[in-house]
Design a protein around this motif. Structure first.
Motif, short mmCIF file in Angstrom:
data_model
loop_
_atom_site.label_atom_id
_atom_site.label_comp_id
_atom_site.label_asym_id
_atom_site.label_seq_id
_atom_site.Cartn_x
_atom_site.Cartn_y
_atom_site.Cartn_z
N MET A 1 47.87 32.70 55.74
CA MET A 1 46.96 33.76 55.28
C MET A 1 45.99 33.06 54.55
SD MET A 1 47.88 37.39 53.88
CE MET A 1 49.08 36.84 52.73
N LYS A 2 44.83 33.58 54.51
CA LYS A 2 43.68 32.97 53.84
C LYS A 2 42.93 34.24 52.95
CE LYS A 2 42.98 28.80 56.41
NZ LYS A 2 41.93 27.86 57.18
N ILE A 3 42.17 33.70 52.17
CA ILE A 3 41.41 35.03 51.27
C ILE A 3 40.11 34.70 52.19
CG2 ILE A 3 40.07 35.34 49.15
CD1 ILE A 3 42.57 34.11 47.76
N THR A 4 39.53 36.02 52.32
CA THR A 4 38.07 35.97 53.16
C THR A 4 36.87 36.70 52.30
OG1 THR A 4 38.85 38.11 54.07
CG2 THR A 4 39.22 36.21 55.38
N SER A 5 37.40 37.26 51.52
CA SER A 5 36.20 37.99 50.60
C SER A 5 36.86 38.71 49.49
CB SER A 5 35.41 39.03 51.38
OG SER A 5 36.25 40.15 51.87
N ILE A 6 35.99 38.84 48.70
CA ILE A 6 36.55 39.67 47.31
C ILE A 6 35.27 40.65 46.79
CG2 ILE A 6 37.08 39.56 44.97
CD1 ILE A 6 37.80 36.53 45.40
N ASP A 7 35.82 42.01 46.78
CA ASP A 7 34.97 43.08 46.51
C ASP A 7 35.19 43.57 44.96
OD1 ASP A 7 34.09 43.46 49.28
OD2 ASP A 7 36.20 44.55 49.45
N VAL A 8 33.88 43.58 44.14
CA VAL A 8 33.91 44.05 42.97
C VAL A 8 33.45 45.31 42.73
CG1 VAL A 8 33.17 43.38 40.64
CG2 VAL A 8 33.48 41.56 42.09
N PHE A 9 34.17 46.31 41.98
CA PHE A 9 33.66 47.56 42.04
C PHE A 9 33.59 48.02 40.30
CE2 PHE A 9 36.61 47.23 45.64
CZ PHE A 9 35.66 47.98 46.57
N ASP A 10 32.14 48.40 39.86
CA ASP A 10 31.96 48.55 38.92
C ASP A 10 31.77 50.31 38.47
OD1 ASP A 10 30.87 49.17 36.08
OD2 ASP A 10 29.19 47.93 36.45
N PHE A 11 32.91 50.63 37.82
CA PHE A 11 33.12 52.14 37.64
C PHE A 11 32.15 52.89 36.79
CE2 PHE A 11 37.86 52.85 38.96
CZ PHE A 11 37.64 52.20 40.16
N ALA A 12 31.45 52.34 36.09
CA ALA A 12 30.42 52.52 35.09
C ALA A 12 29.51 53.72 36.04
CB ALA A 12 29.63 51.81 34.61
N LYS A 13 29.09 53.59 37.23
CA LYS A 13 28.32 54.51 37.87
C LYS A 13 28.95 55.75 38.29
CE LYS A 13 25.52 54.57 42.34
NZ LYS A 13 25.26 54.20 43.56
#
Length: 398
Positions: A1-13
């Motif tokens: 298994m490999k890491i393919t991507s990372i999503d960052v979510f900023d809740f401030a909006k």
């Protein structure tokens, strides 16, 4: 298994809370398993740095096996140069990544994280209502009079809580919160004036008058210095305080030990102490009776467990610091249910706000006896809702 991507979510909006805007991440893999984590900078003034530290560190772990969380931690710690220096933002980013990796691991092995950490030592987790100087309701407001402090505590007691935490010095007599608008007539360093001492004591007395059995935790946010912290503790010594949190600069173990030697209330600290290296001097000089590591700041689930085990060797109790979103809450519960030196869980006033609770799929709050239980779902047992992801500012590392 490999890491393919990372999503960052900023809740401030998508949130209207001025002082609480979590930053969460999702690590994705080539096997379709994703894990969620949280950067522990939902409050204070380092929000944007929290977003971008994940970009800097996340790109370094693409292609790695997410099950090898220790190897990933070592890479971030040893090869980034700043990792070994630590600090708030660096460790917050590493914490979010580690939590997400544990979430992936739990989902991969079809087990809750706590089972992989050693199983349940504590089946029920007693919680306290935290920060009642801002009331205990769906909207925050600064409490000023002793009567207001008692009313806020009573609201928590009516919900089943048997312990509350209050900062009795943070709100000045004119209603200003001292971190954002300091009042020259409300002096908290050097020597506490009579007007401060008397109002602070009256606030605490009003809470104590509600019940002899209610546990009262005092939070000082390091507004005081060594001398004023000692002065205040001795002035309220007869009110049976459970413990005394962050009475002085959080990284000064020598001052913390001086305070402990001169007061009878147990001393606590930890939300601004990071990794085992940061906690080491406090254990060695015996300055803290209670530590408060934040899973989203001190290095993640891996490092928090190691810190707690280290604390147990020194007979120090643990109250994990929780001041963020629902992912922070879930991650804390997994550590707390495992460790033998668990003391009490922090249910922050942010955590009862409906808007924040609605950002994630599951809603973990204390029952009507003030107790929590750990999630039983694979991984950490918490995820951001699809609707929330659409509303947030999002950035993908790939």
């Amino acid at each position: 298994m490999k890491i393919t991507s990372i999503d960052v979510f900023d809740f401030a909006k998508c949130l209207n809370y001025e002082d609480c805007a979590p930053i969460c991440i999702r690590i994705n893999t080539d096997e379709g398993i994703s894990g969620f984590g949280e950067v522990g900078l939902a409050y204070g003034n380092a929000h944007h740095a929290g977003v971008w530290i994940v970009k800097d560190f996340g790109q370094l772990i693409l292609g790695m096996d997410p099950l090898n969380s220790e190897a990933i931690r070592e890479k971030l710690f040893r090869t980034t140069f700043w990792g070994m220096g630590g600090g708030t933002v660096i460790n917050a980013g590493m914490s979010a990544i580690d939590i997400a990796l544990w979430d992936i691991k739990g989902k991969y092995y079809h087990a809750p994280v706590y089972q992989m950490l050693g199983g349940k030592t504590n089946h029920k987790l007693r919680a306290y209502a935290s920060q009642i100087q801002f009331d205990w309701d769906l909207e925050d407001r600064n409490m000023i009079t002793p009567e207001q402090y008692a009313q806020a505590a009573k609201k928590a007691m009516d919900q089943g809580y048997t312990a509350v935490k209050v900062d009795p010095v943070g709100v000045a007599a004119n209603g200003n919160w001292q971190r954002t608008r300091q009042d020259a007539d409300w002096r908290l360093r050097g020597q506490l004036p009579k007007n401060v001492l008397e109002l602070v004591r009256a606030r605490l007395q009003a809470i104590r008058a509600l019940s002899d059995t209610l546990d009262i935790i005092i939070e000082l946010h390091a507004f005081t210095d060594t001398g004023t912290a000692i002065q205040l503790a001795n002035y309220i010594d007869d009110l049976n305080i459970m413990y005394y949190e962050e009475p002085v600069h959080p990284l000064n173990s020598v001052s913390m030990r001086e305070i402990r030697d001169k007061i009878s209330i147990p001393v606590a600290s930890g939300e601004r102490i990071y990794t085992r290296l940061g906690y080491r001097p406090f254990f060695e000089n015996r300055s803290l009776s209670v530590i408060q590591p934040d899973v989203c700041l001190c290095g993640g689930i891996s490092e928090t467990k190691k810190i707690c085990d280290m604390a147990d060797a020194y007979d120090v109790k643990v109250q994990v610091h929780v001041c963020g979103g629902p992912i922070s809450q879930a991650a804390a519960l997994h550590v707390e249910t495992v460790i033998p030196n668990f003391l009490i869980h922090e249910q922050h006033s942010y955590g009862i706000k409906q808007g924040l609770r609605d950002t994630c799929v599951y809603d973990y709050l204390p029952d009507d006896h003030g107790n929590l239980v750990v999630p039983e779902l694979p991984g950490i047992g918490q995820e951001i809702t699809a609707e929330t992801m659409k509303k947030t500012w999002a950035y993908t590392i790939q």
